[in-house]
Design a protein around this motif. Structure first.
Motif, PDB file in Angstrom:
ATOM      1  N   ILE A 164     -12.623   9.182   7.009  1.00  0.00           N
ATOM      2  CA  ILE A 164     -12.485  10.408   7.787  1.00  0.00           C
ATOM      3  C   ILE A 164     -11.037  10.880   7.635  1.00  0.00           C
ATOM      4  CG2 ILE A 164     -14.377  10.072   9.395  1.00  0.00           C
ATOM      5  CD1 ILE A 164     -12.389   8.898  11.406  1.00  0.00           C
ATOM      6  N   GLU A 165     -10.870  12.179   7.383  1.00  0.00           N
ATOM      7  CA  GLU A 165      -9.541  12.725   7.121  1.00  0.00           C
ATOM      8  C   GLU A 165      -9.195  13.798   8.141  1.00  0.00           C
ATOM      9  OE1 GLU A 165      -7.950  13.645   3.009  1.00  0.00           O
ATOM     10  OE2 GLU A 165      -8.265  15.683   3.782  1.00  0.00           O
ATOM     11  N   TYR A 166      -8.098  13.570   8.850  1.00  0.00           N
ATOM     12  CA  TYR A 166      -7.561  14.561   9.778  1.00  0.00           C
ATOM     13  C   TYR A 166      -6.368  15.210   9.082  1.00  0.00           C
ATOM     14  CZ  TYR A 166     -10.482  12.064  13.139  1.00  0.00           C
ATOM     15  OH  TYR A 166     -11.546  11.486  13.782  1.00  0.00           O
ATOM     16  N   ASP A 167      -6.586  16.410   8.565  1.00  0.00           N
ATOM     17  CA  ASP A 167      -5.591  17.049   7.716  1.00  0.00           C
ATOM     18  C   ASP A 167      -5.083  18.352   8.329  1.00  0.00           C
ATOM     19  OD1 ASP A 167      -7.807  18.794   7.090  1.00  0.00           O
ATOM     20  OD2 ASP A 167      -8.422  17.316   5.609  1.00  0.00           O
ATOM     21  N   MET A 186      -9.035   5.943   7.969  1.00  0.00           N
ATOM     22  CA  MET A 186      -8.513   7.243   8.357  1.00  0.00           C
ATOM     23  C   MET A 186      -7.392   7.684   7.421  1.00  0.00           C
ATOM     24  SD  MET A 186      -6.927   8.612  12.030  1.00  0.00           S
ATOM     25  CE  MET A 186      -7.052   6.946  12.605  1.00  0.00           C
ATOM     26  N   LEU A 187      -7.420   8.975   7.059  1.00  0.00           N
ATOM     27  CA  LEU A 187      -6.357   9.603   6.303  1.00  0.00           C
ATOM     28  C   LEU A 187      -5.789  10.752   7.130  1.00  0.00           C
ATOM     29  CD1 LEU A 187      -8.259   9.811   2.903  1.00  0.00           C
ATOM     30  CD2 LEU A 187      -6.448   8.185   3.471  1.00  0.00           C
ATOM     31  N   HIS A 198      -3.627  15.025   1.399  1.00  0.00           N
ATOM     32  CA  HIS A 198      -4.265  16.337   1.297  1.00  0.00           C
ATOM     33  C   HIS A 198      -3.226  17.437   1.413  1.00  0.00           C
ATOM     34  CE1 HIS A 198      -7.996  18.909   1.638  1.00  0.00           C
ATOM     35  NE2 HIS A 198      -7.002  19.769   1.800  1.00  0.00           N
ATOM     36  N   GLU A 199      -2.737  17.896   0.252  1.00  0.00           N
ATOM     37  CA  GLU A 199      -1.791  19.001   0.199  1.00  0.00           C
ATOM     38  C   GLU A 199      -2.141  19.883  -0.999  1.00  0.00           C
ATOM     39  OE1 GLU A 199      -0.062  19.138   2.843  1.00  0.00           O
ATOM     40  OE2 GLU A 199      -0.087  17.050   3.494  1.00  0.00           O
ATOM     41  N   ARG A 239       2.027   2.158   8.768  1.00  0.00           N
ATOM     42  CA  ARG A 239       1.984   1.844   7.332  1.00  0.00           C
ATOM     43  C   ARG A 239       0.544   1.869   6.817  1.00  0.00           C
ATOM     44  NH1 ARG A 239       1.737  -2.370   3.598  1.00  0.00           N
ATOM     45  NH2 ARG A 239       3.109  -2.002   1.813  1.00  0.00           N
ATOM     46  N   GLN A 240      -0.386   1.391   7.620  1.00  0.00           N
ATOM     47  CA  GLN A 240      -1.795   1.428   7.228  1.00  0.00           C
ATOM     48  C   GLN A 240      -2.232   2.862   6.969  1.00  0.00           C
ATOM     49  OE1 GLN A 240      -4.061  -1.499   7.206  1.00  0.00           O
ATOM     50  NE2 GLN A 240      -5.289  -0.055   6.021  1.00  0.00           N
ATOM     51  N   LEU A 241      -1.863   3.764   7.867  1.00  0.00           N
ATOM     52  CA  LEU A 241      -2.307   5.145   7.781  1.00  0.00           C
ATOM     53  C   LEU A 241      -1.634   5.918   6.651  1.00  0.00           C
ATOM     54  CD1 LEU A 241      -2.307   6.134  11.580  1.00  0.00           C
ATOM     55  CD2 LEU A 241      -4.291   5.581  10.171  1.00  0.00           C
ATOM     56  N   THR A 242      -0.379   5.638   6.393  1.00  0.00           N
ATOM     57  CA  THR A 242       0.399   6.497   5.493  1.00  0.00           C
ATOM     58  C   THR A 242       0.664   5.897   4.117  1.00  0.00           C
ATOM     59  OG1 THR A 242       2.515   5.642   6.332  1.00  0.00           O
ATOM     60  CG2 THR A 242       1.567   7.562   7.456  1.00  0.00           C
ATOM     61  N   VAL A 243       0.535   4.581   3.984  1.00  0.00           N
ATOM     62  CA  VAL A 243       0.821   3.908   2.714  1.00  0.00           C
ATOM     63  C   VAL A 243      -0.429   3.260   2.139  1.00  0.00           C
ATOM     64  CG1 VAL A 243       2.179   2.092   1.590  1.00  0.00           C
ATOM     65  CG2 VAL A 243       3.229   3.488   3.383  1.00  0.00           C
ATOM     66  N   ILE A 244      -1.039   2.380   2.919  1.00  0.00           N
ATOM     67  CA  ILE A 244      -2.165   1.584   2.403  1.00  0.00           C
ATOM     68  C   ILE A 244      -3.404   2.442   2.220  1.00  0.00           C
ATOM     69  CG2 ILE A 244      -3.709  -0.352   2.882  1.00  0.00           C
ATOM     70  CD1 ILE A 244      -1.367  -1.659   4.420  1.00  0.00           C
ATOM     71  N   ASN A 245      -3.787   3.181   3.251  1.00  0.00           N
ATOM     72  CA  ASN A 245      -5.042   3.937   3.173  1.00  0.00           C
ATOM     73  C   ASN A 245      -5.074   4.965   2.048  1.00  0.00           C
ATOM     74  OD1 ASN A 245      -5.921   2.450   5.313  1.00  0.00           O
ATOM     75  ND2 ASN A 245      -6.033   4.127   6.777  1.00  0.00           N
TER      76      ASN A 245
END
Length: 304
Positions: free
Chosen positions: A218-221, A247-248, A22-23, A291-297
């Motif tokens: 759910i996205e914490y941006d 989670m993202l 989300h940018e 890695r789950q949070l930043t690559v896979i998800n």
């Protein structure tokens, strides 16, 4: 095979690493009826935003998701220009924002016409850019969904149902997200293909969990925009609740603003890499979860 559609073409998971979900590269938060709305020379945007992209590349980030949708300055031609100048993939949406950021043509269109427009953007390309939208970005009012916002959502669900695209919504209240999920399911689509954008804005964490229990992301941006300890604590709370795979996390930063002289001053996309991830590591989050949070998800959310 799942593919993530980007400005540089479709990409497989093994071609990508860390993705910021989300940018913004280009945003105009004026309403579409304002003079000069969404107008800018792509070369000017490249000059301002390319250094921000290069900083990301230096940190190993491999793609970002552009979250500026219809009504708030969606300019896929500009995203494409920045992408080509930097050799960096950008993931773009179709869709439209909430009231009052809804252009005249959307107000006049039927749900069927909106659904067909969204589908074409996903399946063929946005306008004449040749770039396929990867997803559908919408929004809803803080106090509830208006009839026009519901029509956009229903159209989005129909277009997404034909393509497998994820729908992401700027929605502040968890109870409104639950209403959106009801509408999506009534249209025959799936709650697990929905992203609750700005989940951190819902102060009742129980509603974050309720949305996730429905299957949605759910996205914490708010990384880099709120105190680091508070951001980390919320992420850890969701991890402790078993939501690592739903989670993202991102910044919701950038961007070139055509309402500001020379596009304004962009805010970097680097806080997650430089501050938040190291902080999470010191608090016991291991590399597999990172890695789950930043690559896979992010790939799983936006690929289709």
């Amino acid at each position: 095979m799942k593919l993530l559609h980007t400005t540089l073409g479709p990409m497989r998971a093994d071609e990508l690493g860390m993705i910021l979900p989300h940018e913004h590269v280009f945003v105009d938060l004026r309403t579409p009826d304002k003079p000069g709305y969404a107008e800018a020379d792509p070369a000017d945007v490249v000059r301002l935003m390319a250094p921000q992209i290069e900083a990301l590349k230096a940190r190993g980030v491999t793609a970002i998701v552009e979250c500026s949708t219809g009504g708030v300055g969606l300019r896929v031609d500009i995203d494409l220009a920045v992408s080509k100048a930097t050799g960096f993939p950008i993931v773009v949406p179709t869709g439209n924002y909430r009231e009052p950021w809804i252009p005249h043509w959307v107000r006049e269109a039927s749900e069927a016409e909106l659904a067909e427009r969204f589908y074409r953007d996903l399946a063929v390309g946005v306008g004449d850019t040749g770039v396929k939208a990867a997803w559908i970005k919408i929004s809803a009012g803080d106090d509830g969904i208006t009839p026009l916002e519901e029509a956009i959502l229903r159209a989005a669900a129909r277009a997404a149902g034909r393509t497998g695209a994820v729908i992401g919504s700027h929605t502040i209240k968890g109870r409104v997200v639950m209403d959106q999920l009801d509408i999506i399911e009534a249209e025959g689509y799936r709650a697990d293909r929905f992203i609750s954008i700005h989940s951190q804005a819902e102060t009742d964490f129980g509603l974050n969990l309720a949305v996730a229990e429905r299957g949605a992301w759910i996205e914490y941006d708010h990384v880099g925009r709120e105190p680091d300890d508070e951001v980390a604590a919320l992420i850890l709370r969701a991890l402790d609740a078993g939501k690592a795979k739903q989670m993202l996390i991102s910044h919701d930063l950038g961007w070139y603003d055509p309402a500001q002289p020379a596009g304004g001053t962009p805010r970097p996309y680097t806080h997650l890499s430089d501050v938040t991830l190291p902080l999470l590591r010191t608090r016991g989050v291991d590399e597999e979860v990172i890695r789950q949070l930043t690559v896979i998800n992010p790939f799983e959310a936006f690929a289709r």
